[in-house]
Design a protein around this motif. Sequence first.
Motif, PDB file in Angstrom:
ATOM      1  N   ALA A   1       0.858  -1.187   0.000  1.00 14.02           N
ATOM      2  CA  ALA A   1       0.000   0.000   0.000  1.00 14.02           C
ATOM      3  C   ALA A   1       0.892   1.233   0.000  1.00 14.02           C
ATOM      4  N   ASN A   2       0.671   2.128  -0.939  1.00 11.54           N
ATOM      5  CA  ASN A   2       1.527   3.307  -1.066  1.00 11.54           C
ATOM      6  C   ASN A   2       0.855   4.559  -0.497  1.00 11.54           C
ATOM      7  N   VAL A   3       1.538   5.168   0.450  1.00  9.29           N
ATOM      8  CA  VAL A   3       1.122   6.442   1.040  1.00  9.29           C
ATOM      9  C   VAL A   3       2.375   7.298   1.082  1.00  9.29           C
ATOM     10  N   PHE A   4       2.311   8.534   0.579  1.00  9.18           N
ATOM     11  CA  PHE A   4       3.577   9.277   0.562  1.00  9.18           C
ATOM     12  C   PHE A   4       3.403  10.782   0.418  1.00  9.18           C
ATOM     13  N   HIS A   5       4.490  11.467   0.839  1.00  8.26           N
ATOM     14  CA  HIS A   5       4.611  12.901   0.647  1.00  8.26           C
ATOM     15  C   HIS A   5       5.079  13.107  -0.791  1.00  8.26           C
ATOM     16  N   ALA A   6       4.122  13.225  -1.690  1.00 14.64           N
ATOM     17  CA  ALA A   6       4.459  13.219  -3.111  1.00 14.64           C
ATOM     18  C   ALA A   6       5.286  14.428  -3.525  1.00 14.64           C
ATOM     19  N   GLY A   7       5.088  15.546  -2.847  1.00 16.10           N
ATOM     20  CA  GLY A   7       5.760  16.779  -3.249  1.00 16.10           C
ATOM     21  C   GLY A   7       7.265  16.714  -3.162  1.00 16.10           C
ATOM     22  N   ASP A   8       7.793  15.973  -2.164  1.00 19.21           N
ATOM     23  CA  ASP A   8       9.250  15.882  -2.056  1.00 19.21           C
ATOM     24  C   ASP A   8       9.753  14.457  -2.271  1.00 19.21           C
ATOM     25  N   GLY A   9       8.901  13.604  -2.862  1.00 12.43           N
ATOM     26  CA  GLY A   9       9.345  12.264  -3.230  1.00 12.43           C
ATOM     27  C   GLY A   9       9.600  11.340  -2.069  1.00 12.43           C
ATOM     28  N   ASN A  10       9.017  11.627  -0.902  1.00  6.56           N
ATOM     29  CA  ASN A  10       9.226  10.795   0.284  1.00  6.56           C
ATOM     30  C   ASN A  10       8.153   9.700   0.318  1.00  6.56           C
ATOM     31  N   LEU A  11       8.553   8.490  -0.072  1.00  4.64           N
ATOM     32  CA  LEU A  11       7.625   7.361  -0.176  1.00  4.64           C
ATOM     33  C   LEU A  11       7.473   6.656   1.170  1.00  4.64           C
ATOM     34  N   HIS A  12       6.241   6.214   1.453  1.00  4.10           N
ATOM     35  CA  HIS A  12       5.989   5.389   2.631  1.00  4.10           C
ATOM     36  C   HIS A  12       5.237   4.122   2.224  1.00  4.10           C
ATOM     37  N   PRO A  13       5.875   3.234   1.461  1.00  3.52           N
ATOM     38  CA  PRO A  13       5.211   1.989   1.097  1.00  3.52           C
ATOM     39  C   PRO A  13       4.970   1.135   2.339  1.00  3.52           C
TER      40      PRO A  13
END
Length: 485
Positions: free
Chosen positions: A369-381
């Motif tokens: 499941a992908n949740v992330f701070h898209a603006g600075d490319g910080n992924l939280h898979p």
Amino acid sequence: MQEMEPELEALARRLNASLGPERIITDPVRLRTYECDGLTNHRCTPALVVLPDTAEQVAAVVRECAAAGVPYVARGSGTGLSGGALPRADGVLIVTSRMRRILEIDIPGQRAVVEPGVINVDVTRAVRPYGYYFAPDPSSQQICSVGGNVAENSGGAHCLKYGFTAHHVLACEVVTPDGEPVELSADGPGYDLLGVFVGAEGTLGITTKITVRLTRVPETVQTLLAAFGSIEAGGTAVSAIIGAGVVPAAIEMMDALSIEAAEAAVRCEYPPGAGAVLIVELDGPAAEVAAQFAQVERLCRDAGAFEIRVAADDAERALIWTGRKSAFAAVGRISPAYIVQDGVIPRTALPQVLARIDELSAESGVRVANVFHAGDGNLHPLVLFDDAEEGAGARAEEVSGAILDLCIEHGGSITGEHGVGVDKSRYMPRMFTDVDLDTMQMVRCGFDPKGLCNPGKVFPTPRLCGEVPGVRKGPHPFEGKADLF
């Protein structure tokens, strides 16, 4: 009192006498409370837990540990996600959760002074009546402590525009590994030791007082939620927004699986059938926000958004954010166990990396499941698995590691805000050379030559002074070889 080594038993008696039995935990059942942080697949029961109320008590505990040669670890609220506050079975866990006083609010100076156990959102609650707030906002801000934020240099949804904890800390009072209190400040000449300390994951000392920067509440806040058929389309929208020169306060993304979890947990009522949702928030002067908002709406539609919702008031804005803020915990509704990762990639690589994560998931049969701070490319898979199934944890770890390798391959990092801790220390050599790691260890040894302060974290092996442990004899082998650096 549980069975423990003679030196630890003697230490426990001394601390019990000086601090009082109400601040010392030796009962095995109560000690289990502190065996892990938010990353529960790493566990270790500490030999002894101490609950100080003051900076003086923290310093006293550290001095006793230093004199006895006993390792110690600082812990705040225990919400970390890298095993950074994992205790030692042969050591002391110093828990700062009782140190929750806001010591000073200086509105003209736009700063506040707090103890490390103060909860992140409580700083904002205290200063909001004056028109200010504390900008760093981890998703766990309702329960995480400012001291832990300092240790991990925590970010949050609004770090794209406002930066991480390091950008909002002006000074720290720190108890050094020999038990002496010192003041580290962003002002003044000399090396930026405060910059070294923030984000050092508690390996250089324990903070006992923090001066934080306060940010003025913006004139206008506008929030929209855009639904896309795929996460790749959402990634394209993010690149288009940033490429247009718009810097939102936040750009957050969730994929279909994380949306499913959030719906099950908090009924956030995101658009049905969405392969991804993008939350974009703009703030600032009203005229500027209005102009940028229209631009963001257009770029989202151009990237394929099939539905856009605009928050009409604070209640609708809170509803939009509810799903995103609860995403990590919500995944527990659809999976018995999961690993939270924290890799970083260039924004331009979002579509390719997200597509490859989908492929890794399909190839391995491990859901992500992908949740992330898209603006600075910080992924939280979030790598999901059933811990009751034999081998499932190992397969999840393999996928998790492959995602970090993917981040490095695209010029990114193994962590953006959760830290290295024990969980990702083995990946450090994939990002850094031996020379790099030795240089970092020399800094650590400068603060903690005995290697007692949160040992075993960040670095993959106990290099340099930590090898003995003890003070290094003679010069470091790289000293005098400046051409290597």
